[in-house]
Design a protein around this motif. Structure first.
Motif, short mmCIF file in Angstrom:
data_model
loop_
_atom_site.label_atom_id
_atom_site.label_comp_id
_atom_site.label_asym_id
_atom_site.label_seq_id
_atom_site.Cartn_x
_atom_site.Cartn_y
_atom_site.Cartn_z
N ASP A 64 1.66 5.53 -7.56
CA ASP A 64 0.43 6.09 -8.12
C ASP A 64 0.54 7.61 -8.30
O ASP A 64 -0.01 8.17 -9.26
CB ASP A 64 -0.78 5.75 -7.25
CG ASP A 64 -1.19 4.30 -7.36
OD1 ASP A 64 -0.80 3.66 -8.35
OD2 ASP A 64 -1.90 3.81 -6.46
N GLU A 65 1.24 8.28 -7.37
CA GLU A 65 1.44 9.72 -7.51
C GLU A 65 2.23 10.03 -8.77
O GLU A 65 1.93 10.98 -9.50
CB GLU A 65 2.16 10.26 -6.27
CG GLU A 65 1.31 10.29 -5.01
CD GLU A 65 2.11 10.79 -3.81
OE1 GLU A 65 3.22 11.33 -4.02
OE2 GLU A 65 1.62 10.65 -2.68
N CYS A 125 2.97 1.44 -3.36
CA CYS A 125 2.14 1.67 -4.54
C CYS A 125 1.51 3.06 -4.54
O CYS A 125 1.28 3.65 -5.60
CB CYS A 125 1.05 0.60 -4.64
SG CYS A 125 1.71 -1.03 -5.04
N SER A 126 1.23 3.61 -3.35
CA SER A 126 0.65 4.95 -3.30
C SER A 126 1.64 5.98 -3.85
O SER A 126 1.26 6.94 -4.53
CB SER A 126 0.23 5.31 -1.88
OG SER A 126 1.35 5.39 -1.02
N LYS A 127 2.93 5.78 -3.56
CA LYS A 127 3.95 6.68 -4.10
C LYS A 127 4.06 6.53 -5.62
O LYS A 127 4.20 7.51 -6.35
CB LYS A 127 5.30 6.39 -3.44
CG LYS A 127 5.35 6.76 -1.96
CD LYS A 127 6.70 6.44 -1.34
CE LYS A 127 6.71 6.81 0.13
NZ LYS A 127 8.02 6.47 0.77
N ASP A 186 0.84 -1.22 0.00
CA ASP A 186 0.00 0.00 0.00
C ASP A 186 0.86 1.25 0.00
O ASP A 186 0.63 2.19 -0.77
CB ASP A 186 -0.92 0.01 1.23
CG ASP A 186 -2.11 -0.92 1.09
OD1 ASP A 186 -2.40 -1.35 -0.04
OD2 ASP A 186 -2.74 -1.22 2.12
N ALA A 187 1.87 1.27 0.88
CA ALA A 187 2.73 2.45 1.00
C ALA A 187 3.55 2.66 -0.27
O ALA A 187 3.64 3.79 -0.79
CB ALA A 187 3.66 2.29 2.21
#
Length: 395
Positions: free
Chosen positions: A174-175, A170-172, A167-168
């Protein structure tokens, strides 16, 4: 160092010694969505109907007030899998909906973490795509999914730690993707603008112009004509009358053969009633002007009798690719959409035959048609190169 062992599955490779590896069907169940008949759709029903396109870019929603068995609804937090045309896992984060039969809902066993399962399905999907061709694998079968292997920690807390880590990370990522998509969209807008200019004004910036008389096309070169499509094309509808032909689908990736490796989903009772499509024929999905498309067929086959098949009146004196690019521009720029009629909120915004045949388009001399078509083809290669360079540069 953690002791590893061979999973026995090529795409998974080595796994920690204390992990399990088994067929996916033993860890979660795939539940089919519901197939709808045309008379079951409503413009303002109680529940929205989630279709594969809604998970991607299609803004058109159907709805229904049918009260169904509980497993035909998708609720917030459900892990689902789109298996037709565009496929992959999703966590549904909106209100209760009815999910269409091109989507599976998952039911996990108690010792499987939902987000770990989600990331596993993402990895499996990429493995499936790498082993197939998009033109021949338009969907994933339930058999493939059930018999695919999953490797996982026995301890659900370890699964959770892995999913939190992803999650951590992939969120970066995704940005970065979001910023990159902005660049891509700008390039797409630029591409559409120069294509529109070329097919409506030519590629000579110094040519004398005249008023086309069309609200869609404005000024055109003085040596061009404006003609109704009925003087350029004629619609043909030849029903096959027999089985055995390659069934063709019209998608935004072009005209491609339909995949019959799966017995699931909706298929016609008989393809003898489908219409013939020959190599070089134009065919369009004029039934949905938001997500429909037009292409020149590279195949001999049949397609839905609801679609429109048409051919050039003069195949020797006209450049097919010029007219193809012109029509594709009319889809992309929503010109055909402006001519349509129906119920757009229900995805039934159609281009009627009379509107199509009486639509005026610019007609350059043949030599110029060919130059514009060649220029357009080169532009597509150049555009793909720009996207690759921009992505590499950004990353």
């Amino acid at each position: 160092m953690r002791e590893m062992r061979d999973s026995g599955v090529e795409w998974i490779g080595e796994i920690p010694k204390d992990w399990n590896c088994c067929k996916q069907k033993y860890r979660f169940t795939l539940i089919n969505g519901r197939a709808f008949k045309d008379n079951e759709f409503e413009e303002d029903g109680t529940y929205r109907i989630l279709r594969v396109g809604n998970l991607f870019s299609n803004p058109v929603w159907y709805s229904s007030s049918l009260e169904l068995e509980p497993d035909k609804y998708c609720e917030k937090g459900d892990l689902i899998y789109a298996w037709s045309m565009s496929y992959g896992p999703y966590i549904w984060n909106e209100e209760k909906v009815i999910y269409h039969y091109h989507i599976w809902k998952t039911k996990l066993v108690s010792d499987m973490d939902k987000m770990f399962s989600y990331y596993y399905l993402q990895a499996l999907t990429e493995s499936i795509k790498s082993q197939t061709h998009e033109t021949t694998m338009g969907f994933v079968t339930m058999g493939i999914m059930n018999n695919s292997y999953i490797a996982y920690p026995r301890n659900i807390k370890e699964q959770k730690k892995i999913s939190d880590y992803l999650d951590a990370k992939c969120s970066k990522i995704d940005e970065i993707i979001e910023k990159q998509l902005s660049i891509i969209e700008k390039l797409k807008e630029y591409k559409l603008s120069i294509i529109t200019e070329a097919v409506t004004s030519g590629i000579n910036p110094d040519v004398e112009m005249k008023d086309s008389g069309s609200v869609w096309f404005g000024n055109i070169p003085i040596n061009w004509e404006m003609k109704r499509l009925k003087y350029v094309f004629h619609i043909q509808k030849d029903i096959a009358g027999e089985e055995g032909h390659t069934v063709l689908s019209i998608t935004q990736r072009g005209i491609i053969p339909k995949d019959f490796s799966n017995n699931e989903g909706q298929f016609a009772n008989s393809y003898a009633n489908y219409q013939l499509v020959h190599k070089g024929d134009f065919a369009m999905n004029h039934m949905d002007l938001l997500t429909g498309w037009v292409d020149i067929s590279k195949y001999e086959g049949v397609t839905s009798p609801d679609y429109r098949v048409f051919v050039l009146n003069d195949k020797n004196g006209m450049c097919p690719k010029y007219y193809l690019y012109m029509m594709q521009m009319c889809y992309s720029a929503r010109i055909f959409y402006g001519l349509g009629q129906g119920v757009s909120g229900m995805g039934r915004w159609r281009l009627q035959a009379d509107k199509f045949l009486n639509f005026y388009i610019p007609i350059p001399p043949y030599d110029e048609q060919k130059k514009i078509a060649d220029w357009h083809t080169n532009l597509l290669f150049s555009f793909r190169g720009q996207l690759t360079v921009s992505i590499i540069h950004y990353n």
